[in-house]
Design a protein around this motif. Structure first.
Motif, PDB file in Angstrom:
ATOM      1  N   GLU A  69      48.585   8.504 122.989  1.00 17.49           N
ATOM      2  CA  GLU A  69      49.992   8.263 123.332  1.00 17.49           C
ATOM      3  C   GLU A  69      50.475   6.937 122.755  1.00 17.49           C
ATOM      4  OE1 GLU A  69      52.505   7.327 127.424  1.00 17.49           O
ATOM      5  OE2 GLU A  69      50.668   8.534 127.532  1.00 17.49           O
ATOM      6  N   CYS A  70      51.613   6.973 122.078  1.00 22.06           N
ATOM      7  CA  CYS A  70      52.166   5.778 121.443  1.00 22.06           C
ATOM      8  C   CYS A  70      53.474   5.368 122.092  1.00 22.06           C
ATOM      9  CB  CYS A  70      52.408   6.011 119.951  1.00 22.06           C
ATOM     10  SG  CYS A  70      50.937   6.283 118.963  1.00 22.06           S
ATOM     11  N   MET A  89      43.484   7.837 124.126  1.00 14.74           N
ATOM     12  CA  MET A  89      43.817   6.420 124.159  1.00 14.74           C
ATOM     13  C   MET A  89      45.334   6.235 124.204  1.00 14.74           C
ATOM     14  SD  MET A  89      41.159   4.304 121.737  1.00 14.74           S
ATOM     15  CE  MET A  89      41.215   5.386 120.321  1.00 14.74           C
ATOM     16  N   LYS A  90      45.730   5.060 124.660  1.00 17.09           N
ATOM     17  CA  LYS A  90      47.139   4.702 124.702  1.00 17.09           C
ATOM     18  C   LYS A  90      47.377   3.461 123.845  1.00 17.09           C
ATOM     19  CE  LYS A  90      48.074   6.614 129.280  1.00 17.09           C
ATOM     20  NZ  LYS A  90      48.633   6.346 130.633  1.00 17.09           N
ATOM     21  N   PHE A  91      48.482   3.492 123.093  1.00 16.62           N
ATOM     22  CA  PHE A  91      48.773   2.419 122.147  1.00 16.62           C
ATOM     23  C   PHE A  91      50.174   1.863 122.361  1.00 16.62           C
ATOM     24  CE2 PHE A  91      46.056   5.557 120.026  1.00 16.62           C
ATOM     25  CZ  PHE A  91      44.957   4.778 119.697  1.00 16.62           C
ATOM     26  N   LYS A 108      43.180  -5.613 123.898  1.00 15.00           N
ATOM     27  CA  LYS A 108      42.623  -5.569 122.549  1.00 15.00           C
ATOM     28  C   LYS A 108      43.765  -5.348 121.553  1.00 15.00           C
ATOM     29  CE  LYS A 108      39.721  -2.302 123.665  1.00 15.00           C
ATOM     30  NZ  LYS A 108      38.618  -1.299 123.599  1.00 15.00           N
ATOM     31  N   ALA A 109      43.701  -6.046 120.433  1.00 15.42           N
ATOM     32  CA  ALA A 109      44.835  -6.012 119.504  1.00 15.42           C
ATOM     33  C   ALA A 109      44.380  -6.114 118.059  1.00 15.42           C
ATOM     34  CB  ALA A 109      45.813  -7.141 119.824  1.00 15.42           C
ATOM     35  N   ASP A 156      45.427   0.845 125.823  1.00 14.63           N
ATOM     36  CA  ASP A 156      44.082   0.427 125.410  1.00 14.63           C
ATOM     37  C   ASP A 156      44.136  -0.573 124.260  1.00 14.63           C
ATOM     38  OD1 ASP A 156      42.413   2.379 127.074  1.00 14.63           O
ATOM     39  OD2 ASP A 156      43.753   3.743 125.996  1.00 14.63           O
ATOM     40  N   TRP A 157      45.138  -0.410 123.373  1.00 13.07           N
ATOM     41  CA  TRP A 157      45.257  -1.261 122.194  1.00 13.07           C
ATOM     42  C   TRP A 157      46.713  -1.611 121.943  1.00 13.07           C
ATOM     43  CZ3 TRP A 157      41.419  -3.237 119.047  1.00 13.07           C
ATOM     44  CH2 TRP A 157      40.130  -2.705 119.209  1.00 13.07           C
TER      45      TRP A 157
END
Length: 233
Positions: free
Chosen positions: A28-29, A1-3, A117-118, A83-84
């Motif tokens: 990944e941030c 996922m990616k943030f 999405k949060a 993603d978030w």
């Protein structure tokens, strides 16, 4: 996922470091956060002046603007495919009417407006009674993410999470999903010749049973699903 990670306490705040520690093993941030604290700025945006952005190192973008600015620029320029969007962890709770003043909630709300999405995260603080343990908050955040990542979230909705203030000797808190409170804060002001100074106490605010204020104050993690659509039939 990616943030995409952001906040309203500034890119150097303990809370965003705790948030990054909670999620960096999951994907990944990218950090896009304000250069300074913007607590209480609400959903303010910068639309009539230059927003300066500088690098804070690999994957870190420092924005001379508000939390909502950070969400906008992060999703448009630095991390459009995340993603978030995770906002926080705020140094102080954001419950009931706080969400309308909160830059933390505004960053999550802005991401929701953009179709992402949060989650907004906040840590209730009780100083000087309890010293804040951000490592423990990181662990609680991981537990919450394990739950929320598996739950449906419709378009136009986001999560608001508040961690309780607990003594170090107390066990980890339970998670409780609850409605959003609409009670007023403790409205007390001290007046002088020049005007008024707010002297209300956060702990003395109004609260409805089984809603977010009461749940967080009881020592549980409160999770509330909020919606952009404020209209009524």
């Amino acid at each position: 996922m990616k943030f995409l990670l952001t906040n309203d306490d500034g890119y150097l705040a303990d809370g965003i470091a705790a948030l990054k520690a909670a999620v960096e093993s999951r994907g990944e941030c990218t950090v896009v956060a304000p250069n300074q604290a913007y607590s209480g700025c609400g959903h303010q945006v910068t639309d009539k002046s230059l927003i300066r952005v500088e690098s804070g190192g690999p994957g870190i973008h420092i924005v001379h603007g508000t939390p909502a600015d950070c969400s906008r620029l992060g999703l448009l320029q630095f991390a459009p495919d995340v993603d978030w969007v995770l906002s926080g962890i705020n140094e102080g709770a954001n419950l009931a009417g706080d969400i309308f003043m909160s830059g933390t909630a505004a960053a999550a709300r802005e991401a929701t407006l953009s179709g992402k999405k949060a989650i907004a995260f906040s840590q209730y603080l009780r100083k000087p009674e309890y010293m804040q343990d951000w490592e423990r908050t990181t662990r609680w955040t991981q537990q919450v993410l394990d739950v929320l990542f598996d739950l449906p979230l419709e378009a136009g909705q986001f999560w608001n999470v508040n961690f309780p203030a607990l003594h170090e000797s107390e066990p980890d808190p339970e998670i409780e999903f609850c409605p959003h409170d609409t009670s007023q804060v403790d409205l007390k002001f001290e007046w002088n010749d020049e005007g008024a100074i707010y002297r209300g106490q956060f702990r003395n605010r109004g609260q409805r049973p089984k809603c977010d204020v009461a749940v967080c104050f009881s020592g549980k993690i409160s999770i509330t699903k909020l919606a952009l659509d404020c209209s009524v039939n």
